[in-house]
Design a protein around this motif. Structure first.
Motif, PDB file in Angstrom:
ATOM      1  N   LYS A  13       0.826  -1.199   0.000  1.00 52.98           N
ATOM      2  CA  LYS A  13       0.000   0.000   0.000  1.00 52.98           C
ATOM      3  C   LYS A  13       0.868   1.260   0.000  1.00 52.98           C
ATOM      4  CE  LYS A  13      -3.871  -2.154   2.413  1.00 52.98           C
ATOM      5  NZ  LYS A  13      -4.756  -2.099   3.608  1.00 52.98           N
ATOM      6  N   PRO A  14       0.505   2.251  -0.809  1.00 52.47           N
ATOM      7  CA  PRO A  14       1.275   3.498  -0.825  1.00 52.47           C
ATOM      8  C   PRO A  14       1.231   4.200   0.533  1.00 52.47           C
ATOM      9  CG  PRO A  14      -0.182   3.349  -2.732  1.00 52.47           C
ATOM     10  CD  PRO A  14      -0.588   2.256  -1.793  1.00 52.47           C
ATOM     11  N   ASN A  15       2.385   4.636   0.976  1.00 53.96           N
ATOM     12  CA  ASN A  15       2.480   5.379   2.230  1.00 53.96           C
ATOM     13  C   ASN A  15       3.727   6.242   2.154  1.00 53.96           C
ATOM     14  OD1 ASN A  15       2.151   6.321   4.852  1.00 53.96           O
ATOM     15  ND2 ASN A  15       3.094   4.524   5.780  1.00 53.96           N
ATOM     16  N   ILE A  16       3.553   7.493   1.803  1.00 52.34           N
ATOM     17  CA  ILE A  16       4.666   8.428   1.647  1.00 52.34           C
ATOM     18  C   ILE A  16       4.505   9.513   2.708  1.00 52.34           C
ATOM     19  CG2 ILE A  16       5.983   9.816   0.013  1.00 52.34           C
ATOM     20  CD1 ILE A  16       5.491   7.009  -1.046  1.00 52.34           C
ATOM     21  N   THR A  17       5.285   9.429   3.779  1.00 56.01           N
ATOM     22  CA  THR A  17       5.103  10.356   4.898  1.00 56.01           C
ATOM     23  C   THR A  17       6.442  10.782   5.481  1.00 56.01           C
ATOM     24  OG1 THR A  17       4.967   8.543   6.506  1.00 56.01           O
ATOM     25  CG2 THR A  17       2.898   9.310   5.545  1.00 56.01           C
ATOM     26  N   ASN A  18       6.395  11.818   6.306  1.00 56.18           N
ATOM     27  CA  ASN A  18       7.568  12.244   7.071  1.00 56.18           C
ATOM     28  C   ASN A  18       7.142  12.644   8.474  1.00 56.18           C
ATOM     29  OD1 ASN A  18       6.269  14.633   6.525  1.00 56.18           O
ATOM     30  ND2 ASN A  18       8.074  15.735   5.841  1.00 56.18           N
ATOM     31  N   GLU A  19       8.027  12.453   9.435  1.00 56.88           N
ATOM     32  CA  GLU A  19       7.773  12.874  10.807  1.00 56.88           C
ATOM     33  C   GLU A  19       9.110  13.043  11.520  1.00 56.88           C
ATOM     34  OE1 GLU A  19       5.988   9.982  13.399  1.00 56.88           O
ATOM     35  OE2 GLU A  19       6.779   8.294  12.260  1.00 56.88           O
ATOM     36  N   VAL A  20       9.130  13.937  12.483  1.00 56.95           N
ATOM     37  CA  VAL A  20      10.326  14.156  13.290  1.00 56.95           C
ATOM     38  C   VAL A  20      10.181  13.361  14.568  1.00 56.95           C
ATOM     39  CG1 VAL A  20      11.709  15.834  14.541  1.00 56.95           C
ATOM     40  CG2 VAL A  20      10.709  16.451  12.327  1.00 56.95           C
ATOM     41  N   VAL A  21      11.154  12.506  14.837  1.00 52.03           N
ATOM     42  CA  VAL A  21      11.185  11.711  16.060  1.00 52.03           C
ATOM     43  C   VAL A  21      12.513  11.985  16.749  1.00 52.03           C
ATOM     44  CG1 VAL A  21      11.136   9.404  17.063  1.00 52.03           C
ATOM     45  CG2 VAL A  21       9.733   9.917  15.047  1.00 52.03           C
ATOM     46  N   GLY A  22      12.444  12.663  17.889  1.00 51.03           N
ATOM     47  CA  GLY A  22      13.674  13.056  18.566  1.00 51.03           C
ATOM     48  C   GLY A  22      14.462  14.027  17.708  1.00 51.03           C
ATOM     49  N   ASP A  23      15.692  13.669  17.427  1.00 47.36           N
ATOM     50  CA  ASP A  23      16.528  14.539  16.615  1.00 47.36           C
ATOM     51  C   ASP A  23      16.673  14.019  15.178  1.00 47.36           C
ATOM     52  OD1 ASP A  23      17.983  12.290  17.206  1.00 47.36           O
ATOM     53  OD2 ASP A  23      19.841  13.346  17.699  1.00 47.36           O
ATOM     54  N   LYS A  24      15.767  13.115  14.775  1.00 47.81           N
ATOM     55  CA  LYS A  24      15.864  12.515  13.434  1.00 47.81           C
ATOM     56  C   LYS A  24      14.596  12.760  12.620  1.00 47.81           C
ATOM     57  CE  LYS A  24      19.167   8.846  14.551  1.00 47.81           C
ATOM     58  NZ  LYS A  24      19.547   9.417  15.831  1.00 47.81           N
ATOM     59  N   LEU A  25      14.772  12.843  11.316  1.00 46.63           N
ATOM     60  CA  LEU A  25      13.651  12.941  10.400  1.00 46.63           C
ATOM     61  C   LEU A  25      13.393  11.551   9.835  1.00 46.63           C
ATOM     62  CD1 LEU A  25      11.604  14.593   8.715  1.00 46.63           C
ATOM     63  CD2 LEU A  25      13.431  14.959   7.039  1.00 46.63           C
ATOM     64  N   ILE A  26      12.192  11.023  10.069  1.00 55.02           N
ATOM     65  CA  ILE A  26      11.822   9.692   9.597  1.00 55.02           C
ATOM     66  C   ILE A  26      10.968   9.845   8.346  1.00 55.02           C
ATOM     67  CG2 ILE A  26      10.833   7.471  10.197  1.00 55.02           C
ATOM     68  CD1 ILE A  26      13.083   8.339  12.060  1.00 55.02           C
ATOM     69  N   ILE A  27      11.426   9.274   7.257  1.00 58.61           N
ATOM     70  CA  ILE A  27      10.676   9.326   6.005  1.00 58.61           C
ATOM     71  C   ILE A  27      10.266   7.908   5.614  1.00 58.61           C
ATOM     72  CG2 ILE A  27      10.796   9.834   3.532  1.00 58.61           C
ATOM     73  CD1 ILE A  27      12.628  12.140   4.165  1.00 58.61           C
ATOM     74  N   THR A  28       8.984   7.713   5.399  1.00 62.04           N
ATOM     75  CA  THR A  28       8.467   6.418   4.958  1.00 62.04           C
ATOM     76  C   THR A  28       8.213   6.466   3.459  1.00 62.04           C
ATOM     77  OG1 THR A  28       7.407   5.983   7.095  1.00 62.04           O
ATOM     78  CG2 THR A  28       6.606   4.736   5.195  1.00 62.04           C
ATOM     79  N   LEU A  29       8.850   5.558   2.735  1.00 57.84           N
ATOM     80  CA  LEU A  29       8.658   5.449   1.293  1.00 57.84           C
ATOM     81  C   LEU A  29       8.134   4.054   0.993  1.00 57.84           C
ATOM     82  CD1 LEU A  29      11.966   7.093  -0.072  1.00 57.84           C
ATOM     83  CD2 LEU A  29       9.722   8.175   0.257  1.00 57.84           C
ATOM     84  N   SER A  30       6.830   3.931   0.916  1.00 54.31           N
ATOM     85  CA  SER A  30       6.189   2.655   0.622  1.00 54.31           C
ATOM     86  C   SER A  30       5.324   2.829  -0.621  1.00 54.31           C
ATOM     87  CB  SER A  30       5.331   2.200   1.804  1.00 54.31           C
ATOM     88  OG  SER A  30       4.677   0.976   1.522  1.00 54.31           O
ATOM     89  N   GLY A  31       5.595   2.025  -1.645  1.00 57.05           N
ATOM     90  CA  GLY A  31       4.832   2.146  -2.886  1.00 57.05           C
ATOM     91  C   GLY A  31       5.717   1.944  -4.103  1.00 57.05           C
ATOM     92  N   THR A  32       5.238   2.392  -5.242  1.00 56.82           N
ATOM     93  CA  THR A  32       5.923   2.206  -6.518  1.00 56.82           C
ATOM     94  C   THR A  32       6.834   3.381  -6.836  1.00 56.82           C
ATOM     95  OG1 THR A  32       4.053   0.912  -7.356  1.00 56.82           O
ATOM     96  CG2 THR A  32       5.564   1.814  -8.985  1.00 56.82           C
ATOM     97  N   VAL A  33       7.997   3.090  -7.416  1.00 58.10           N
ATOM     98  CA  VAL A  33       8.942   4.126  -7.833  1.00 58.10           C
ATOM     99  C   VAL A  33       8.540   4.650  -9.205  1.00 58.10           C
ATOM    100  CG1 VAL A  33      11.349   4.654  -8.372  1.00 58.10           C
ATOM    101  CG2 VAL A  33      10.802   3.014  -6.545  1.00 58.10           C
ATOM    102  N   GLY A  34       8.386   5.964  -9.329  1.00 56.77           N
ATOM    103  CA  GLY A  34       8.048   6.530 -10.629  1.00 56.77           C
ATOM    104  C   GLY A  34       7.195   7.774 -10.519  1.00 56.77           C
TER     105      GLY A  34
END
Length: 253
Positions: A13-34
């Motif tokens: 399932k597509p899931n393209i998100t970002n969130e700040v956790v502590g001192d890090k930026l968490i980026i989720t890249l789930s889905g198709t490239v293109g």
């Protein structure tokens, strides 16, 4: 993208998100490239350089990319690979389930590549559709050979493997389990499923910690009470047997 990957593309399932956790930026890249087509419901459901740039903005933090993708457009994968490589941020790429085809190219860009337990990585030769006379077919073949040469360069830079070895991988559509990816230089480590320690469990679950600290009961009663809290709140940080032993040891001191 072959039929197997097309099937996986429907499952992931597509899931393209970002969130700040502590001192890090968490980026989720789930889905198709293109890039999306005109008929796609949500143009933001695709992994590409433009989308990634919007997710990181001007962040100077360390970045963790959680990657799960069957792949897609090889050129978009290479473009994102080169963009990530150009960043001054420290980039950790975690393959949460699958990094196949173009997604495996993206994974190669990490300063650190981590395979989660049970995850896989797959690399193969570039593919396309073509139509025309023999001259057109030859041009397409030349283009594919050039792309495969670029892929060899990327994988060789990461793994230190020879071009012959990598060409064999590409030709055979090579699938790597988590530990095999590490053994062959495609990744640096395997991240175990249960990393949360009992100490972290206390810190992150104050309700359970409070029960342990303030209730003066016999060891077995404490264990039962804690396990009940865990089950009711659906917060299990370790297996029950290990947790029981830890609590009993602490109470008996």
């Amino acid at each position: 993208m072959n039929d197997k990957l097309k099937t996986l593309a429907k499952v992931i399932k597509p899931n393209i998100t970002n969130e700040v956790v502590g001192d890090k930026l968490i980026i989720t890249l789930s889905g198709t490239v293109g890039e999306p087509y005109w008929y796609d419901d949500d143009p933001n459901d695709f992994i590409n350089e433009k989308q990634f740039k919007s997710l990181i903005g001007d962040s100077e933090q360390d970045i963790i990319i959680k990657l799960n993708s069957p792949g897609g457009d090889v050129f978009e994968g290479i473009a994102l690979y080169n963009y990530i490589k150009s960043l001054s941020n420290h980039i950790t790429i975690e393959v949460t389930s699958l990094a196949a085809s173009a997604a495996s190219i993206i994974a190669m860009a990490g300063d650190e590549v981590v395979m989660c337990t049970g995850s896989q990585m797959m690399i193969h030769e570039a593919s396309t559709f073509t139509f025309g006379n023999k001259s057109d077919i030859k041009k397409t073949l030349n283009a594919l050979e050039a792309v495969d040469g670029s892929l060899v360069d990327i994988y060789a830079d990461r793994t230190g493997q020879s071009a012959d070895v990598i060409n064999d991988w590409l030709a055979g559509e090579k699938w790597f389990k988590a530990d095999e990816a590490v053994e062959n230089g495609l990744a640096d480590s395997v991240k175990e499923k249960t990393e949360t320690t009992t100490k972290e469990f206390y810190v992150n679950n104050e309700l359970v910690a409070r029960e342990i600290n303030v209730i003066d009961l016999e060891a077995d009663a404490i264990v039962a009470k804690v396990l009940e809290k865990i089950e009711n709140n659906k917060v299990i940080a370790t297996n029950k047997t290990a947790f029981e032993k830890y609590i009993k040891k602490g109470v008996n001191k």
